[in-house]
Design a protein around this motif. Structure first.
Motif, PDB file in Angstrom:
ATOM      1  N   GLU A   1      -0.276  50.123 -17.500  1.00 45.52           N
ATOM      2  CA  GLU A   1       0.655  49.810 -18.578  1.00 45.52           C
ATOM      3  C   GLU A   1       1.863  49.007 -18.095  1.00 45.52           C
ATOM      4  N   ASP A   2       2.072  48.928 -16.776  1.00 46.49           N
ATOM      5  CA  ASP A   2       3.211  48.178 -16.242  1.00 46.49           C
ATOM      6  C   ASP A   2       2.898  46.697 -16.017  1.00 46.49           C
ATOM      7  N   VAL A   3       1.662  46.295 -16.221  1.00 48.67           N
ATOM      8  CA  VAL A   3       1.279  44.906 -15.942  1.00 48.67           C
ATOM      9  C   VAL A   3       0.690  44.272 -17.196  1.00 48.67           C
ATOM     10  N   VAL A   4       0.498  42.971 -17.113  1.00 47.76           N
ATOM     11  CA  VAL A   4      -0.165  42.222 -18.190  1.00 47.76           C
ATOM     12  C   VAL A   4      -1.344  41.478 -17.590  1.00 47.76           C
ATOM     13  N   LEU A   5      -2.528  41.701 -18.144  1.00 49.59           N
ATOM     14  CA  LEU A   5      -3.732  40.996 -17.713  1.00 49.59           C
ATOM     15  C   LEU A   5      -3.848  39.694 -18.519  1.00 49.59           C
ATOM     16  N   VAL A   6      -4.062  38.585 -17.807  1.00 50.01           N
ATOM     17  CA  VAL A   6      -4.181  37.261 -18.447  1.00 50.01           C
ATOM     18  C   VAL A   6      -5.523  36.660 -18.050  1.00 50.01           C
ATOM     19  N   ASN A   7      -6.306  36.298 -19.020  1.00 47.19           N
ATOM     20  CA  ASN A   7      -7.608  35.688 -18.773  1.00 47.19           C
ATOM     21  C   ASN A   7      -7.569  34.217 -19.212  1.00 47.19           C
ATOM     22  N   VAL A   8      -7.819  33.311 -18.239  1.00 45.56           N
ATOM     23  CA  VAL A   8      -7.856  31.874 -18.539  1.00 45.56           C
ATOM     24  C   VAL A   8      -9.190  31.587 -19.232  1.00 45.56           C
TER      25      VAL A   8
END
Length: 279
Positions: free
Chosen positions: A193-200
């Motif tokens: 919950e402390d991070v953000v996952l980013v998918n290109v």
């Protein structure tokens, strides 16, 4: 008549006769033969002049001296031994500290939030990224030819650590439960919950840093794969953390599928993460 001669006469005459009678016994009757002697004695007494009786002296009242009061003698009184133990001296009143007044919480300006409030990790001193090779057009944090490349996200912390990947949509939805990623975040004292996952979402072109800053306020990026961020394509090396434009920390690594089963690369990644955050 001489007194001594009288005594001698009477002693000779009354030899063997008792001249005195005990008080308890009755007085004996005077014999008739003793009457002439009695008469002679009375006659002798009458002819003898009576001695002069000295006049009585006037009574003098005795002078009684006033009694002298005895001088009091002071005798030091020794204190009696006490059976009970001596009482302790009264203790000094304990200092009661004044009640502490809670200081008002510091309000950090919204324009510059602290790292702890945002859930981000403090960065270690990192080297600046190398310059782009000659003849290459290097994008800037505000302008990029790939600003239109789409990306999808998982997570609601816009100021957290960004994990940048390029996978299929099905794999991307499973990443929050990935054991390798959760163990890595646990070592950094973070959770998913402390991070953000980013998918290109583009299979060839990278995502623009200006887009990530605009949408997620990204300042710390971990990229798992190649050619994922426009400003890092020509200026970074795998497993070497650097600073991009002086304020964005970036670390590139191999794909997640490769790292899960390669202990050597896991160790290499962990050493790079330590240099980036924990040094």
């Amino acid at each position: 008549m001489d007194t001594a001669a009288n005594l001698a006469f009477f002693q000779t005459f009354y030899t063997g006769a008792a001249l005195y009678v005990l008080p308890e016994a009755a007085a004996p009757e005077v014999a008739p033969a003793a009457e002439p002697i009695k008469a002679a004695l009375e006659q002798q007494r009458a002819s003898t002049p009576a001695p002069e009786t000295p006049a009585p002296r006037p009574a003098v009242e005795p002078v009684t001296a006033a009694p002298v009061p005895p001088t009091p003698t002071t005798v030091p009184v020794q204190p009696a031994p006490s059976v009970a133990p001596p009482l302790p001296a009264p203790a000094a009143p304990a200092h009661v500290p004044a009640p502490l007044v809670a200081a008002p919480p510091l309000v950090t300006p919204a324009s510059a939030p602290s790292a702890q409030a945002l859930g981000t990790l403090p960065l270690a001193p990192l080297p600046a990224a190398a310059a782009a090779p000659a003849g290459r057009v290097q994008p800037t944090p505000t302008q990029s030819p790939v600003a239109h490349i789409p990306f999808s996200t998982l997570g609601s912390n816009p100021h957290g650590l960004v994990l940048l990947v390029r996978v299929s949509p099905e794999q991307f939805r499973k990443l929050p439960r990935n054991v390798f990623l959760n163990n890595l975040l646990k070592a950094l004292r973070l959770v998913m919950e402390d991070v953000v996952l980013v998918n290109v979402e583009h299979e060839k072109y990278p995502v623009a840093l200006c887009s990530l800053r605009r949408e997620l306020a990204a300042r710390q990026i971990l990229a798992f794969g190649k050619n994922l961020l426009d400003v890092a394509v020509y200026t970074t090396q795998p497993y070497e953390p650097v600073l991009l434009y002086g304020d964005t920390a970036f670390l590139g690594a191999g794909e997640i599928d490769m790292l899960e089963y390669d202990a050597g690369r896991k160790k290499q990644l962990w050493q790079a993460v330590q240099r980036m955050f924990l040094s």
